[in-house]
Design an enzyme around this catalytic site. Structure first.
Site, mmCIF file in Angstrom:
data_model
loop_
_atom_site.group_PDB
_atom_site.id
_atom_site.type_symbol
_atom_site.label_atom_id
_atom_site.label_comp_id
_atom_site.label_asym_id
_atom_site.label_seq_id
_atom_site.Cartn_x
_atom_site.Cartn_y
_atom_site.Cartn_z
ATOM 1 N N HIS A 90 6.654 1.978 1.188
ATOM 2 C CA HIS A 90 6.148 2.705 0.065
ATOM 3 C C HIS A 90 6.472 2.157 -1.154
ATOM 4 C CE1 HIS A 90 6.551 6.727 -2.189
ATOM 5 N NE2 HIS A 90 5.375 6.565 -1.928
ATOM 6 N N GLU B 225 2.628 -0.573 0.621
ATOM 7 C CA GLU B 225 1.736 0.331 -0.127
ATOM 8 C C GLU B 225 1.945 0.063 -1.573
ATOM 9 O OE1 GLU B 225 1.184 4.368 -1.941
ATOM 10 O OE2 GLU B 225 2.843 3.442 -1.757
ATOM 11 N N ASP C 205 0.203 1.092 -5.926
ATOM 12 C CA ASP C 205 -0.803 2.175 -6.485
ATOM 13 C C ASP C 205 -1.522 1.352 -7.843
ATOM 14 O OD1 ASP C 205 0.331 4.697 -5.498
ATOM 15 O OD2 ASP C 205 2.369 3.366 -6.103
ATOM 16 N N HIS D 258 2.958 3.575 -10.448
ATOM 17 C CA HIS D 258 2.499 4.811 -9.583
ATOM 18 C C HIS D 258 2.414 6.069 -10.684
ATOM 19 C CE1 HIS D 258 3.602 8.943 -7.865
ATOM 20 N NE2 HIS D 258 2.816 8.546 -6.931
ATOM 21 N N GLU E 74 -3.292 2.230 -3.078
ATOM 22 C CA GLU E 74 -3.792 3.473 -3.474
ATOM 23 C C GLU E 74 -4.554 3.693 -4.898
ATOM 24 O OE1 GLU E 74 -2.032 7.888 -4.538
ATOM 25 O OE2 GLU E 74 -0.759 6.608 -3.273
#
Length: 287
Positions: A43, A70, A72, A85, A153
């Protein structure tokens, strides 16, 4: 993230940035899982041990043998795609000190040359003082040719109205990376916004697409999404065996977030989820 795109089974796809890109893969169906161990999805990188979404966190996740990182994706004022993020930058950078007179501190309010000078590490620990922000291209370079894939993402920040198209267009300029990543099941994109996810899917349908959920999706929603989505990625606190089984029955994967407590990791593993998004990927990879 065990599945390739459901639409990608021995396919030859399209022209990307004027180049013909042949992509071949064997689809693995959700009811054919051969390993009980879920993918370890780091993450924002290994963000429990290093400042989130920085090179330090990405590199540590790779060393910890995370299956995917993962990240952003946001866009700067001058169009650079970066890994960040929050919708504003005060929490994890020194932007207020560096630019004290700016009326707003959104990524899209600054050029990349302005943002690359920020300290994105000292908030986490003095050891990381001076750790810079990184671009999407930096992330790809750091994980390319490793065992670690990418789950990107699309930023849910409302001022990024074209982020799905921005990411799709950028990836189209990287046919060699796409070919390698898709062949190895090392690339997927996710979003909280169904419209953004669908927009991205229409432009690059062979990249697996996931829908993030903070609430438990209804069966009607799952049925609709199963027509084009590859993953349902809910918060782990709304996930149970019934939901996992239904998502698999509909031919999709399930990656749960953000799971850090060992007991919760064991529970999600027992339920048979495909991936666990965690700040501590070494919990899953180092036995």
């Amino acid at each position: 993230m065990k599945l390739a795109s459901k639409r990608r089974s021995g396919f030859v796809v399209a022209v990307l940035g004027g180049l013909a890109l042949a992509l071949t893969s064997t689809t693995v169906h959700a009811d054919e899982h051969t390993t009980p161990t879920p993918d370890a999805i780091a993450h924002r990188g290994s963000s429990g041990m290093a400042p989130e979404n920085t090179a330090a966190a990405i590199d540590l996740a790779v060393r910890q043998r995370a299956d995917h990182v993962e990240i952003d994706v946001q866009r700067t004022k001058d169009g650079k795609l970066i890994n960040f993020h929050d919708c504003t930058m005060e929490r994890t950078t020194n932007i207020e000190d560096r630019y004290p007179d700016r009326p707003r501190y959104r990524v899209s309010d600054f050029t990349w040359n302005e943002l690359r000078t920020l300290d994105a590490g000292s908030w986490f620990h003095p050891t990381y003082t001076g750790e810079p922000l990184i671009t999407l291209d930096d992330v790809i370079t750091r994980i390319n040719h490793t065992r670690t894939g990418l789950l990107a993402e699309l930023s849910p920040c409302t001022h990024h109205t074209t982020i799905a198209t921005d990411l799709a267009n950028h990836l189209k300029t990287k046919p060699r990376y796409l070919q390698r990543a898709l062949t190895r099941n090392q690339l997927a994109v996710q979003s909280f916004h169904t419209d953004d996810a669908h927009t991205f899917h229409t432009q690059l349908p062979d990249i697996p697409i996931g829908i993030l959920n903070a609430q438990r999706p209804t069966d009607t929603e799952l049925l609709q999404l199963s027509q084009w989505a590859d993953q349902i990625n809910p918060q782990h606190t709304v996930t149970d065996q019934t939901l996992v089984d239904r998502i698999h029955q509909l031919g999709m994967d399930i990656n749960v977030w953000t799971v850090d407590e060992p007991g919760a990791i064991r529970k999600m593993t027992t339920l048979g989820v495909d991936g666990i998004i965690t700040d501590y990927p070494q919990t899953l990879t180092q036995h």
